[in-house]
Design a protein around this motif. Structure first.
Motif, PDB file in Angstrom:
ATOM      1  N   SER A  61     -11.492   7.421   0.445  1.00 39.15           N
ATOM      2  CA  SER A  61     -11.528   5.963   0.403  1.00 39.15           C
ATOM      3  C   SER A  61     -11.699   5.436   1.822  1.00 39.15           C
ATOM      4  CB  SER A  61     -10.236   5.404  -0.211  1.00 39.15           C
ATOM      5  OG  SER A  61      -9.128   5.710   0.599  1.00 39.15           O
ATOM      6  N   ASP A  66      -8.131  -0.273   6.974  1.00 36.42           N
ATOM      7  CA  ASP A  66      -7.264   0.878   6.754  1.00 36.42           C
ATOM      8  C   ASP A  66      -7.890   2.201   7.156  1.00 36.42           C
ATOM      9  OD1 ASP A  66      -5.378  -0.856   5.678  1.00 36.42           O
ATOM     10  OD2 ASP A  66      -6.259  -0.710   3.687  1.00 36.42           O
ATOM     11  N   SER A  91      -2.147  11.392  -2.292  1.00 38.28           N
ATOM     12  CA  SER A  91      -3.135  10.493  -1.729  1.00 38.28           C
ATOM     13  C   SER A  91      -2.617  10.007  -0.389  1.00 38.28           C
ATOM     14  CB  SER A  91      -3.384   9.297  -2.659  1.00 38.28           C
ATOM     15  OG  SER A  91      -4.129   8.288  -1.997  1.00 38.28           O
ATOM     16  N   GLU A  95      -3.841   2.333   1.231  1.00 34.02           N
ATOM     17  CA  GLU A  95      -3.751   1.394   0.131  1.00 34.02           C
ATOM     18  C   GLU A  95      -2.990   1.970  -1.054  1.00 34.02           C
ATOM     19  OE1 GLU A  95      -7.479  -0.119  -1.076  1.00 34.02           O
ATOM     20  OE2 GLU A  95      -7.627  -1.558   0.561  1.00 34.02           O
ATOM     21  N   SER A  96      -2.943   3.289  -1.176  1.00 34.05           N
ATOM     22  CA  SER A  96      -2.290   3.877  -2.337  1.00 34.05           C
ATOM     23  C   SER A  96      -1.828   5.285  -2.011  1.00 34.05           C
ATOM     24  CB  SER A  96      -3.248   3.893  -3.536  1.00 34.05           C
ATOM     25  OG  SER A  96      -2.620   4.431  -4.675  1.00 34.05           O
ATOM     26  N   SER A 124       1.954   1.509  -3.067  1.00 38.12           N
ATOM     27  CA  SER A 124       0.632   0.919  -3.238  1.00 38.12           C
ATOM     28  C   SER A 124       0.573  -0.452  -2.589  1.00 38.12           C
ATOM     29  CB  SER A 124       0.293   0.798  -4.734  1.00 38.12           C
ATOM     30  OG  SER A 124      -0.922   0.111  -4.910  1.00 38.12           O
ATOM     31  N   ASP A 125      -0.523  -0.697  -1.865  1.00 35.11           N
ATOM     32  CA  ASP A 125      -0.826  -2.043  -1.384  1.00 35.11           C
ATOM     33  C   ASP A 125      -2.324  -2.288  -1.577  1.00 35.11           C
ATOM     34  OD1 ASP A 125      -1.676  -0.271   0.517  1.00 35.11           O
ATOM     35  OD2 ASP A 125      -1.065  -1.478   2.235  1.00 35.11           O
ATOM     36  N   SER A 126      -2.781  -1.984  -2.801  1.00 32.65           N
ATOM     37  CA  SER A 126      -4.200  -2.029  -3.112  1.00 32.65           C
ATOM     38  C   SER A 126      -4.761  -3.436  -3.003  1.00 32.65           C
ATOM     39  CB  SER A 126      -4.446  -1.469  -4.519  1.00 32.65           C
ATOM     40  OG  SER A 126      -3.727  -2.212  -5.477  1.00 32.65           O
ATOM     41  N   SER A 127      -6.056  -3.489  -2.769  1.00 34.38           N
ATOM     42  CA  SER A 127      -6.709  -4.768  -2.519  1.00 34.38           C
ATOM     43  C   SER A 127      -6.848  -5.616  -3.771  1.00 34.38           C
ATOM     44  CB  SER A 127      -8.100  -4.517  -1.918  1.00 34.38           C
ATOM     45  OG  SER A 127      -8.874  -3.703  -2.777  1.00 34.38           O
ATOM     46  N   ASP A 132       2.695  -5.511  -2.719  1.00 40.38           N
ATOM     47  CA  ASP A 132       2.868  -4.073  -2.565  1.00 40.38           C
ATOM     48  C   ASP A 132       3.820  -3.578  -3.657  1.00 40.38           C
ATOM     49  OD1 ASP A 132       1.297  -4.379  -0.356  1.00 40.38           O
ATOM     50  OD2 ASP A 132       2.967  -4.353   1.069  1.00 40.38           O
ATOM     51  N   GLU A 278     -13.398  -3.598 -12.081  1.00 41.77           N
ATOM     52  CA  GLU A 278     -12.487  -3.043 -11.097  1.00 41.77           C
ATOM     53  C   GLU A 278     -11.091  -2.861 -11.705  1.00 41.77           C
ATOM     54  OE1 GLU A 278     -12.434  -5.520  -7.691  1.00 41.77           O
ATOM     55  OE2 GLU A 278     -14.521  -5.115  -7.128  1.00 41.77           O
TER      56      GLU A 278
END
Length: 395
Positions: A61, A66, A91, A95-96, A124-127, A132, A278
């Motif tokens: 990713s 990031d 991972s 972001e994750s 997780s702090d995904s877009s 979070d 998404e």
């Protein structure tokens, strides 16, 4: 299904041979009977050819802020030749971040009972979300047969989730109340029933899979609910097995009783279930969030998928096949959710329709699947994804 000294039974031998093939541990297996040392005795010869039973899935990713991240998942279905499943995944993407471990012993205490253990921790702090999250999961289980092709699994789940505020604050009032609720523990007992006729069924060119499960939370913890999911898959080979036709229908219902019904507790339909969007791309949203609308998930979802995989007329050594798919699905309902102060759209739901084309490519690093999709029907607030790529390798 037979042992030395049993009476000779051709049907039991055929069933045992099918069970060996259904393990999917061997590239080829042949079971033949021949005369023994005396006319009233028979010798059964079983010849098998080993095949890879491990898989390594990896990906990467990249984000402008990031940088790069690595995603790695390892699974071995015949660990040390004992039929055990051993796997881990992690991972490193900012972001994750996720760390997980899975182990299954298929013959617990020497019986036809499988013991499973699943551990997972994730941050997780995904877009696609404006908050979070942290999650800790502990799940032991026991699985045993209740018919020739049906199995029942019982499990206990300890699931601790916490939604965290992001700085600067970008979420709306609904998600903010869920964040203010702090960490919440769901302690539940559940079961799943699976019937699978795809391997070793009466029709070698067709089969189907049925799954049904429920989790009852409230055995301690902070939340009380009933989560129900179901899935049915039909598969058929056509044109001398050059074409694979597959249809899938799945759905879920979350009935909330006590505690705070949060976004992380509700269903979220992502690309693995519904292509063309998404993660969090469909379903109810709070438009009052300062920057990006908050995806809120839903208590109800249903998705139907139809796909065909076929040769493209290219040389077989290239390992390239094609596919077509059509997905239709819906995610809705925010019952028992405090919606005050927000501007929520999509709560009543609407069906989205997606068509697409896939390319399956067996490469040196593993099989690739490229999906190109187009939403025939969607809502203005949906987040579409017209391309996705998956990769895995087997060893």
């Amino acid at each position: 299904k037979i042992a030395e000294g049993d009476p000779f039974n051709p049907r039991e031998i055929r069933d045992s041979a099918e069970r060996i093939r259904a393990l999917d541990f061997f590239a080829a297996s042949n079971v033949n009977a021949r005369e023994g040392s005396r006319p009233d005795q028979v010798v059964i010869d079983v010849d098998v050819e080993e095949q890879p039973t491990g898989s390594l899935n990896f990906g990467g990713s990249y984000g402008a802020d990031d940088g790069f991240g690595l995603v790695l998942a390892f699974t071995e279905r015949n660990f040390l030749g004992r039929g055990q499943t051993f796997g881990f995944n992690f991972s490193t993407a900012q972001e994750s971040e996720q760390y997980g471990f899975t182990f299954i012993e298929p013959s617990f205490l020497g019986r036809d009972v499988a013991f499973g253990l699943n551990l997972r921790y994730s941050e997780s702090d995904s877009s696609f979300a404006n908050y979070d999250a942290e999650n800790l999961l502990f799940r032991p289980s026991l699985t045993f047969p209740i018919s020739e092709r049906g199995r029942l699994s019982v499990r206990y789940t300890y699931d601790k989730d916490q939604m965290l505020v992001r700085n600067p604050v970008t979420n709306g009032p609904i998600v903010q109340r869920e964040i203010d609720a702090g960490s919440q523990v769901a302690s539940s007992l559940g079961y799943s029933y699976v019937f699978d006729s795809r391997e070793g069924g009466l029709d070698p060119d067709a089969g189907w899979l049925f799954e049904f499960g429920q989790d009852f939370a409230g055995l301690g913890g902070d939340a009380k609910y009933i989560r129900t999911t179901a899935k049915i898959v039909g598969q058929r080979f056509a044109f001398n097995k050059d074409v694979i036709l597959r249809a899938t229908l799945e759905g879920g219902v979350l009935s909330w009783r006590e505690g705070t019904n949060r976004t992380v507790d509700r269903f979220s339909v992502g690309p693995r279930v519904f292509r063309g969007f998404e993660p969090g791309g469909i379903g109810p949203r709070d438009l009052s969030a300062p920057e990006n609308p908050d995806p809120l998930g839903g208590n109800l979802f249903v998705v139907a998928s139809f796909e065909a995989e076929f040769p493209l007329g290219l040389p077989e050594e290239l390992g390239i096949r094609g596919g077509l798919f059509y997905d239709v699905g819906n995610l809705w309902d925010l019952s028992d959710v405090d919606l005050s102060g927000g501007n929520v759209v999509g709560e009543s739901g609407s069906f989205r329709h997606v068509i697409g084309f896939s390319i399956f490519w067996d490469t040196a690093i593993g099989p690739l699947r490229l999906n190109f999709s187009n939403a025939l029907k969607k809502e203005d607030f949906d987040e579409e994804q017209t391309f996705d790529l998956t990769i895995s390798t087997t060893f």
